[in-house]
Design a protein around this motif. Sequence first.
Motif, PDB file in Angstrom:
ATOM      1  N   ASP A 158       0.858  -1.190   0.000  1.00  0.00           N
ATOM      2  CA  ASP A 158       0.000   0.000   0.000  1.00  0.00           C
ATOM      3  C   ASP A 158       0.894   1.240   0.000  1.00  0.00           C
ATOM      4  N   THR A 159       0.368   2.347  -0.577  1.00  0.00           N
ATOM      5  CA  THR A 159       1.142   3.582  -0.598  1.00  0.00           C
ATOM      6  C   THR A 159       0.403   4.670   0.173  1.00  0.00           C
ATOM      7  N   GLU A 160       1.126   5.744   0.471  1.00  0.00           N
ATOM      8  CA  GLU A 160       0.490   6.878   1.148  1.00  0.00           C
ATOM      9  C   GLU A 160      -0.669   7.401   0.308  1.00  0.00           C
ATOM     10  N   ASP A 161      -0.522   7.380  -1.013  1.00  0.00           N
ATOM     11  CA  ASP A 161      -1.597   7.871  -1.866  1.00  0.00           C
ATOM     12  C   ASP A 161      -2.829   6.964  -1.832  1.00  0.00           C
ATOM     13  N   ASP A 162      -2.632   5.665  -1.559  1.00  0.00           N
ATOM     14  CA  ASP A 162      -3.801   4.787  -1.396  1.00  0.00           C
ATOM     15  C   ASP A 162      -4.647   5.272  -0.220  1.00  0.00           C
ATOM     16  N   PHE A 163      -3.972   5.633   0.875  1.00  0.00           N
ATOM     17  CA  PHE A 163      -4.706   6.138   2.038  1.00  0.00           C
ATOM     18  C   PHE A 163      -5.377   7.468   1.678  1.00  0.00           C
ATOM     19  N   GLY A 164      -4.692   8.258   0.847  1.00  0.00           N
ATOM     20  CA  GLY A 164      -5.267   9.518   0.361  1.00  0.00           C
ATOM     21  C   GLY A 164      -6.528   9.271  -0.458  1.00  0.00           C
ATOM     22  N   LEU A 165      -6.519   8.216  -1.278  1.00  0.00           N
ATOM     23  CA  LEU A 165      -7.693   7.904  -2.109  1.00  0.00           C
ATOM     24  C   LEU A 165      -8.914   7.585  -1.246  1.00  0.00           C
ATOM     25  N   VAL A 166      -8.674   6.920  -0.101  1.00  0.00           N
ATOM     26  CA  VAL A 166      -9.782   6.603   0.810  1.00  0.00           C
ATOM     27  C   VAL A 166     -10.388   7.906   1.344  1.00  0.00           C
TER      28      VAL A 166
END
Lengths: 395, 144
Positions: A158-166
């Motif tokens: 997982d990437t920081e941007d994945d958490f951003g997408l949430v």
Amino acid sequence: MGKEIAILGVGMHPWGKWGRNFVEYGLHAARAAIADAGVRWQDIRFVSGAATMRCGYPGYVAGATFAQALGWQGAEVNTSYAACASGSQALAAARAKILAGECEVALVVGADTTPKGFLAPAKGYRPDDPDWVRFLIGITNPSYFALYARRRMDLYGDTEDDFGLVKIKNSEHGFTNPNARYRKKFTMDDVHASPMVAHPLRLLQICATSDGGAALVVSSLDYARRIGRGDAVRVAAVSTVTPTFANEVLEMPDIATDSAAAAAIETHRFRASLPVKAYEEAGISPRDVDVAEVYDLSSALELDWMEDLQLCGRGEAASLVRAGETRIGGRIPVNPSGGLACFGEAVPAQALAQVCELTWQLRGACAERQVEGARVGVTANQGLFGHGSSVIVTR
Amino acid sequence: MTAKPRVAALEGWFTLDEHEPRLLGSRCRQCGTCYFPKQTTYCRNPACDSTEFDEVPLSRRGRVWSCTNAEYKPPEPYVAAEPFEPFTIAAVELEAERMVVLGQVVTGVSVTDLRVGQEMELVLDTLYGDAESDKLIWKWKPAG
Ligand SMILES: [Zn+2]
């Protein structure tokens, strides 16, 4: 199917930072739920309150407080406290009462007012209190959520941007929700501009605390049929199981996990155990779920919940988010209400707010944020000290 | 100026051996479950009915279960230096005890220097100092 009860009415007081007495929010939500149910207050024979620990004595006896505020009419009362799962435990008490045949219609209410400023821990040297010890060494609430998030990055990619997408997805879901506190569509630039609090989580990805209130009017199926509401949305399962030793996940406020060194002891994940009982009780499989409301205390935690609810395999949640599958219109929409990202947490009301949202979803009453054709919804939340819950709602 | 005495910030939680410090836990005499902090009253293994425990030093080495950092000053009772210096945090899995123990990571190691599974060892470091003494705490450090 013998364990179902009907949800006749739901109501909420909008989340915010209103600074008023919690009873006001609970009363507003209760009156809305009673009106929505189309029953008389005097017909409700059991009032089940979710307690709040930060509003003095009336908060400890929330069931009675709300019953008195609505006007004493002789109903029995109950108050439940179970951290973030307080609302579900209050619902479980009402459900047990109804299924035991001791009452036909019950009111469940939870409301909270956030304290002004920080809740300072008691002073002095208190090494027996794990909460004192972890703060002494500088471990705050976001530290735990960040540890879970970072572990996902190293284990699953997982990437920081994945958490951003949430965060972005939830902000778009909650944008038109009249009960949400934060109604702003965030972009990835907004996320990147937000200050890092606990790597890899930024301020925008950690939920705030809010004021709010939520209520349900629930009844036996027989009663629902008698008043012409046989088609009402139903509570099909309530799970409030505790963890099983040895819990392998480091939980707030502990500084160490259980040890699994003893013979024949296996490790268990508490979050993953919560929905198991709910699915069994409802007689459904995770594949039957159309919509989920999960406790996104952090954006990354939403991904853990998706896997704990078995909506996808372990490590697969981020790929679903990237593909837009958890958006409204996707394969399995998560947090159509906007989740804690748009609400902030009002502890004793939050688990009930999740059930309110699913009820509206299953009634098809959610307008822009409607999940089309939703017939089965699941909630999940977890709080401190072995409390958590998962509720399944069907129609 | 003479050096201030070095004392434990949490008394009895770890040895004060400056070279090879150990966390002090307890172990159930009947089933072998370990506890940190020490459990001395009743075993929490639901299959065990023991009330007898031995104090045991825990493994000095383990592997990163996860890590993070504190970019903002934690609230009391944390005692922060002025100005506040962000610090790294690691949860480290001890193989023999099959448990995970949290702690700060020594200064100079960033959260991006660490990886899940990386080997760490226990050291002693100053948590904070006051007029009388320096208060020591355990910290994790990448194993050398
Ligand atoms: Zn034992």
